[in-house]
Design a protein around this motif. Sequence first.
Motif, mmCIF file in Angstrom:
data_model
loop_
_atom_site.group_PDB
_atom_site.id
_atom_site.type_symbol
_atom_site.label_atom_id
_atom_site.label_comp_id
_atom_site.label_asym_id
_atom_site.label_seq_id
_atom_site.Cartn_x
_atom_site.Cartn_y
_atom_site.Cartn_z
ATOM 1 N N TYR A 141 41.434 37.579 28.753
ATOM 2 C CA TYR A 141 40.312 37.708 29.687
ATOM 3 C C TYR A 141 39.504 36.416 29.656
ATOM 4 O O TYR A 141 39.167 35.896 28.595
ATOM 5 C CB TYR A 141 39.434 38.888 29.267
ATOM 6 C CG TYR A 141 38.206 39.065 30.110
ATOM 7 C CD1 TYR A 141 38.287 39.538 31.408
ATOM 8 C CD2 TYR A 141 36.947 38.768 29.603
ATOM 9 C CE1 TYR A 141 37.158 39.712 32.179
ATOM 10 C CE2 TYR A 141 35.811 38.937 30.369
ATOM 11 C CZ TYR A 141 35.922 39.410 31.655
ATOM 12 O OH TYR A 141 34.792 39.578 32.416
ATOM 13 N N ARG A 142 39.223 35.878 30.831
ATOM 14 C CA ARG A 142 38.420 34.659 30.971
ATOM 15 C C ARG A 142 37.267 34.932 31.926
ATOM 16 O O ARG A 142 37.405 35.684 32.894
ATOM 17 C CB ARG A 142 39.267 33.513 31.516
ATOM 18 C CG ARG A 142 40.312 33.029 30.554
ATOM 19 C CD ARG A 142 39.660 32.404 29.358
ATOM 20 N NE ARG A 142 40.650 31.802 28.487
ATOM 21 C CZ ARG A 142 40.375 31.390 27.270
ATOM 22 N NH1 ARG A 142 39.166 31.504 26.792
ATOM 23 N NH2 ARG A 142 41.309 30.867 26.532
ATOM 24 N N THR A 143 36.134 34.293 31.665
ATOM 25 C CA THR A 143 34.950 34.500 32.504
ATOM 26 C C THR A 143 34.650 33.329 33.419
ATOM 27 O O THR A 143 33.857 33.468 34.347
ATOM 28 C CB THR A 143 33.707 34.772 31.638
ATOM 29 O OG1 THR A 143 33.509 33.669 30.748
ATOM 30 C CG2 THR A 143 33.872 36.051 30.853
ATOM 31 N N GLN A 144 35.246 32.170 33.171
ATOM 32 C CA GLN A 144 34.938 30.985 33.968
ATOM 33 C C GLN A 144 36.144 30.552 34.791
ATOM 34 O O GLN A 144 37.257 30.593 34.293
ATOM 35 C CB GLN A 144 34.508 29.824 33.059
ATOM 36 C CG GLN A 144 33.269 30.113 32.248
ATOM 37 C CD GLN A 144 32.055 30.358 33.101
ATOM 38 O OE1 GLN A 144 31.894 29.763 34.169
ATOM 39 N NE2 GLN A 144 31.188 31.262 32.680
ATOM 40 N N PRO A 145 36.001 30.134 36.021
ATOM 41 C CA PRO A 145 34.780 30.020 36.820
ATOM 42 C C PRO A 145 34.248 31.378 37.273
ATOM 43 O O PRO A 145 33.070 31.534 37.538
ATOM 44 C CB PRO A 145 35.190 29.172 38.009
ATOM 45 C CG PRO A 145 36.662 29.388 38.135
ATOM 46 C CD PRO A 145 37.173 29.657 36.745
ATOM 47 N N LYS A 146 35.123 32.390 37.375
ATOM 48 C CA LYS A 146 34.695 33.769 37.595
ATOM 49 C C LYS A 146 35.666 34.653 36.824
ATOM 50 O O LYS A 146 36.775 34.224 36.499
ATOM 51 C CB LYS A 146 34.661 34.126 39.086
ATOM 52 C CG LYS A 146 35.976 34.012 39.807
ATOM 53 C CD LYS A 146 35.804 34.337 41.269
ATOM 54 C CE LYS A 146 37.144 34.230 41.985
ATOM 55 N NZ LYS A 146 37.059 34.579 43.380
ATOM 56 N N PRO A 147 35.276 35.892 36.485
ATOM 57 C CA PRO A 147 36.150 36.727 35.648
ATOM 58 C C PRO A 147 37.555 36.889 36.220
ATOM 59 O O PRO A 147 37.730 37.179 37.404
ATOM 60 C CB PRO A 147 35.411 38.072 35.619
ATOM 61 C CG PRO A 147 33.983 37.712 35.825
ATOM 62 C CD PRO A 147 34.004 36.553 36.775
ATOM 63 N N HIS A 148 38.541 36.659 35.362
ATOM 64 C CA HIS A 148 39.942 36.804 35.747
ATOM 65 C C HIS A 148 40.781 37.043 34.492
ATOM 66 O O HIS A 148 40.304 36.915 33.374
ATOM 67 C CB HIS A 148 40.440 35.563 36.507
ATOM 68 C CG HIS A 148 40.458 34.321 35.666
ATOM 69 N ND1 HIS A 148 39.333 33.550 35.465
ATOM 70 C CD2 HIS A 148 41.454 33.731 34.983
ATOM 71 C CE1 HIS A 148 39.639 32.518 34.697
ATOM 72 N NE2 HIS A 148 40.919 32.606 34.383
ATOM 73 N N LEU A 149 42.026 37.403 34.700
ATOM 74 C CA LEU A 149 42.990 37.564 33.614
ATOM 75 C C LEU A 149 43.902 36.351 33.600
ATOM 76 O O LEU A 149 44.226 35.793 34.644
ATOM 77 C CB LEU A 149 43.819 38.829 33.810
ATOM 78 C CG LEU A 149 43.056 40.143 33.792
ATOM 79 C CD1 LEU A 149 43.995 41.298 34.117
ATOM 80 C CD2 LEU A 149 42.366 40.360 32.471
#
Length: 129
Positions: A75-83
């Motif tokens: 799970y990544r939050t940058q630049p917007k939340p994505h997998l």
Amino acid sequence: MGFPSPAADFVEQRISLDQRLIQKPAATYFMLAAESIFSCGIMKDALLVVDSSLRPCDGSLLVCDSGGEFKVKRYRTQPKPHLENLSNGMKEKLPGHDVWETGAGPVFGVITYIINDARTGEFDDCPVM
């Protein structure tokens, strides 16, 4: 009758893996890793402790439903939340912002612990370990 042991004050309790690894028993699952993911420190057949009640933070490893099959994704939050797909590094869109509140979507739970079998010696070639 005898005298109590002078060391009785220093006796430690036995280690309980349930107490150490499980915060919410009703939301905790155990899974076996189907394949090795060296970048995450997961070896094939590792025991994954998964909590379906947790919200992930940036970098959390998740178990996700991918076409009827469970896959580990980051799970990544940058630049917007994505997998992040760990096999090819591609970004995958989350289906919606209410995924955590409704439980709908591909995310099954957050991996809280990874238990590998250290007897295999495969860690010698793993640069992240």
